[in-house]
Design a protein around this motif. Structure first.
Motif, PDB file in Angstrom:
ATOM      1  N   PHE A  44      15.102  47.242 -15.324  1.00  0.00           N
ATOM      2  CA  PHE A  44      14.356  46.078 -14.818  1.00  0.00           C
ATOM      3  C   PHE A  44      14.600  45.955 -13.308  1.00  0.00           C
ATOM      4  O   PHE A  44      15.679  45.539 -12.893  1.00  0.00           O
ATOM      5  CB  PHE A  44      14.837  44.801 -15.506  1.00  0.00           C
TER       6      PHE A  44
ATOM      7  N   ILE B 171      14.740  44.285  -9.823  1.00  0.00           N
ATOM      8  CA  ILE B 171      14.870  42.892  -9.378  1.00  0.00           C
ATOM      9  C   ILE B 171      14.286  42.803  -7.981  1.00  0.00           C
ATOM     10  O   ILE B 171      14.729  43.522  -7.067  1.00  0.00           O
ATOM     11  CB  ILE B 171      16.351  42.452  -9.375  1.00  0.00           C
TER      12      ILE B 171
ATOM     13  N   TYR C  32      24.002  44.840 -21.102  1.00  0.00           N
ATOM     14  CA  TYR C  32      23.345  44.915 -19.789  1.00  0.00           C
ATOM     15  C   TYR C  32      24.323  45.444 -18.746  1.00  0.00           C
ATOM     16  O   TYR C  32      25.515  45.115 -18.764  1.00  0.00           O
ATOM     17  CB  TYR C  32      22.853  43.541 -19.341  1.00  0.00           C
TER      18      TYR C  32
ATOM     19  N   ASN D 278      24.279  45.560 -14.436  1.00  0.00           N
ATOM     20  CA  ASN D 278      23.522  45.018 -13.305  1.00  0.00           C
ATOM     21  C   ASN D 278      24.050  45.559 -11.993  1.00  0.00           C
ATOM     22  O   ASN D 278      25.248  45.866 -11.865  1.00  0.00           O
ATOM     23  CB  ASN D 278      23.606  43.487 -13.300  1.00  0.00           C
TER      24      ASN D 278
ATOM     25  N   PHE E 281      14.872  35.946 -11.052  1.00  0.00           N
ATOM     26  CA  PHE E 281      14.111  37.089 -11.531  1.00  0.00           C
ATOM     27  C   PHE E 281      12.658  36.683 -11.776  1.00  0.00           C
ATOM     28  O   PHE E 281      12.373  35.685 -12.425  1.00  0.00           O
ATOM     29  CB  PHE E 281      14.732  37.629 -12.831  1.00  0.00           C
TER      30      PHE E 281
ATOM     31  N   TYR F 133      16.129  38.837 -18.714  1.00  0.00           N
ATOM     32  CA  TYR F 133      14.955  39.568 -18.253  1.00  0.00           C
ATOM     33  C   TYR F 133      13.839  39.556 -19.302  1.00  0.00           C
ATOM     34  O   TYR F 133      12.683  39.291 -18.997  1.00  0.00           O
ATOM     35  CB  TYR F 133      15.317  41.035 -17.959  1.00  0.00           C
TER      36      TYR F 133
ATOM     37  N   LEU G 191      20.002  35.356 -12.535  1.00  0.00           N
ATOM     38  CA  LEU G 191      20.416  36.746 -12.716  1.00  0.00           C
ATOM     39  C   LEU G 191      21.879  36.854 -13.146  1.00  0.00           C
ATOM     40  O   LEU G 191      22.771  37.089 -12.324  1.00  0.00           O
ATOM     41  CB  LEU G 191      20.195  37.520 -11.408  1.00  0.00           C
TER      42      LEU G 191
END
Length: 591
Positions: free
Chosen positions: A207, A209, A231, A233, A247, A268, A286
């Motif tokens: 995903f 950002i 997840y 990040n 996001f 997300y 986020l």
């Protein structure tokens, strides 16, 4: 090189761009009288209340009070910074912009940031192409389609796939000449103890950002099974501060502005599933709780925030933290409790957009949400349970600025706890006393404190702020206290100082000097139609405003004299003398 603008250049750029032409690129306008009118682009409306004055270079919405000049319009409508809006208008008018040399340190910093943005952009393309155009991404594409996402949504969010393997991205980027230091700083790659580089994101749906301008600043990567961590990040970097970003804000802000409502979710997929079903005013924090910086992002776009967090333990804590930060702000806040502990992603996919929108419409006030949660956690059939609920709710109530709202909340606690109002109030007083808690007082906004203003004062203000001679005449004969509206007093006083020091109205200085509220009122007054310089009419308006003020003063001192006399206070004689003095002035102004 960076752009440098002085006030003279800013004024030149404003003058070179007809505001009607600038606004017309975004709003259909029709001329009525001296101004142009259309439906406001900053809130939903069917009747045109958005007015643009070509002569004065201002716009004002009589519905939502949006106001400003051509620069501010572009900043708001296209989500630009001040320099970006100014550059766009300068290019539009073919005005060459001067440049200011950067120091070696500034140049190095700008170059480094540019490399970071470029690397992230390449990574987003790498992951997206892997997902949509290679067999390596087939498993990721099947996963996203199984989640109900359309090709349009996948492309719109630039979703991607990090392929399985040790260093596919690293090798591809090294071949492109991307430095190791850049990849390591962005966490696109890491090095093991032996110094060998490897891809940080592997076998994950990706995903990208984006910041508010649509630039890729980081990534989130999700596994497609139940393995941990769910997840991964990107870390924070010079271009990525997760506490200041939301996001999908770059995709949602237009709809948020139209509806004046932002729906805040956690993940997300919560965001993407909502957008996939056409609910596009949804954004997410986020991996962090709601922050004040998120509020600054939303402040000019939304009037209401709906919290739609997951109903698990972490989601409930995040909701409580957001409620705490949003308390006593200008936002209307409601909380959406997902049924059966589902998250927004599950609910939207299984029940559709209409059902989710109905849930949003039924979202409850923060106080009701907190009370419901507390009642579920404690057995209120015994005194300990009742006390536990009170202890849960009292902190929220003590931080509420409005005394009326505090009292309403305390009364709302009585029925579910089977207590009478007096008992709840007594417990609350004991709570504040024991904790030495000083209850906040309600801060009245300027708007609340402002009295209704006479039409003559409005016309006088419209004439004074548009013409220097008229302003000087007003300042010479009219005390500031004669203005009913306290914003009018501040505007007249500040404009007088600007006019004296600049020998005229410098529009940039005006904008810098007035507060946000004063500038909004200034813009509204600029839009009001007037006949230009008409000294006879101006003096008639001055007389009207002065006499109204004197008569109000006379009434005040007359009533005070009567009250003092009834109380046996001899100072009433002094008030009668003031009445006589004011009456003399009234007679002089009435001639």
């Amino acid at each position: 090189m960076s752009r440098y603008f002085d006030n003279e250049l800013i004024a030149q750029i404003k003058d070179a761009n007809d505001i009607v032409s600038v606004v017309s690129e975004h709003v259909a306008l029709k001329k009525k009288g001296q101004n142009y009118w259309g439906c406001c682009p900053f809130h939903n409306e069917k009747t045109a209340s958005f007015s643009v004055s070509p002569e004065k270079g201002f716009y004002y919405c009589f519905g939502c009070r949006a106001s400003g000049n051509s620069i501010k319009f572009l900043m708001e409508i296209e989500h630009l910074t001040f320099p970006e809006a100014l550059e766009k208008l300068a290019n539009r008018a073919n005005i060459a912009l001067p440049e200011q040399e950067l120091s070696p340190q500034q140049r190095a910093r700008e170059l480094h940031r540019k490399k970071l943005y470029e690397a992230n952009e390449l990574a987003a393309s790498f992951f997206h192409n892997c997902l949509t155009q290679t067999s390596l991404g087939k498993v990721g594409l099947e996963y996203l389609k199984k989640r109900g996402l359309t090709k349009e949504t996948i492309d719109n969010f630039r979703l991607g796939f990090a392929p399985e393997g040790w260093d596919r991205l690293y090798k591809a980027f090294r071949e492109r000449g991307i430095e190791d230091s850049v990849l390591l700083e962005l966490n696109l790659a890491r090095k093991n103890s032996e110094g060998r580089a490897y891809d940080f994101f592997r076998n994950r749906v990706m995903f990208p950002i984006m910041d508010g301008k649509g630039r890729v600043v980081g990534f989130g990567g999700r596994v497609m099974d139940d393995s941990s961590p769910k997840y991964l990040n990107s870390p924070e970097s010079p271009i990525f501060d997760k506490g200041k970003l939301l996001f999908a804000f770059d995709k949602a802000y237009k709809r948020i502005r139209e509806t004046k409502q932002a729906i805040l979710v956690e993940g997300y997929m919560d965001v993407i599933s909502a957008h996939n079903k056409g609910i596009t005013n949804v954004v997410a924090s986020l991996g962090t709780a709601y922050t004040n910086d998120h509020g600054h992002l939303l402040m000019r776009q939304a009037d209401e925030i709906v919290l739609a967090y997951d109903m698990d333990g972490a989601g409930q804590q995040a909701a409580k933290r957001a409620i705490e930060l949003l308390q006593n702000t200008d936002f209307k806040v409601r909380v959406l409790a997902m049924p059966d502990g589902k998250d927004p992603d599950d609910y939207v996919r299984n029940h559709g957009a209409k059902a989710f929108e109905e849930l949003v419409s039924k979202a409850i006030k923060p106080f009701d949400y907190l009370l419901n949660e507390s009642l579920l956690q404690h057995d209120t059939n015994d005194s300990d349970g009742k006390q536990a609920v009170l202890q849960d709710m009292f902190p929220y109530i003590t931080h509420t600025e409005s005394q009326t709202q505090r009292e309403d909340m305390l009364r709302s606690l009585a029925m579910p706890l089977w207590l009478d109002n007096s008992t709840v109030f007594r417990y609350f007083r004991n709570y504040t006393k024991k904790g030495n808690i000083e209850l906040p007082t309600e801060v009245q906004s300027v708007t609340k404190m402002t009295q209704a203003v006479s039409p003559d004062e409005e016309q006088l203000m419209a004439m004074a702020i548009n013409d220097g001679e008229s302003l000087q005449e007003v300042l010479q004969y009219l005390p500031l206290e004669d203005f009913q509206n306290i914003e009018h007093r501040a505007i007249i006083e500040k404009l007088g100082s600007i006019y004296s020091s600049h020998n005229g109205f410098d529009t940039t200085t005006v904008e810098e000097t007035l507060t946000k509220e004063e500038y909004t009122e200034y813009a509204r007054l600029m839009i009001l139609e007037n006949t230009g310089r008409d000294m006879a009419r101006l003096r008639g308006l001055i007389r009207s405003v002065r006499l109204r003020s004197l008569r109000e003063q006379y009434k005040f001192h007359s009533r005070l004299a009567d009250q003092l006399n009834r109380a046996g206070d001899s100072t009433f004689i002094g008030e009668l003398h003031k009445c006589q003095e004011i009456q003399k002035i009234i007679n002089e102004w009435s001639k």
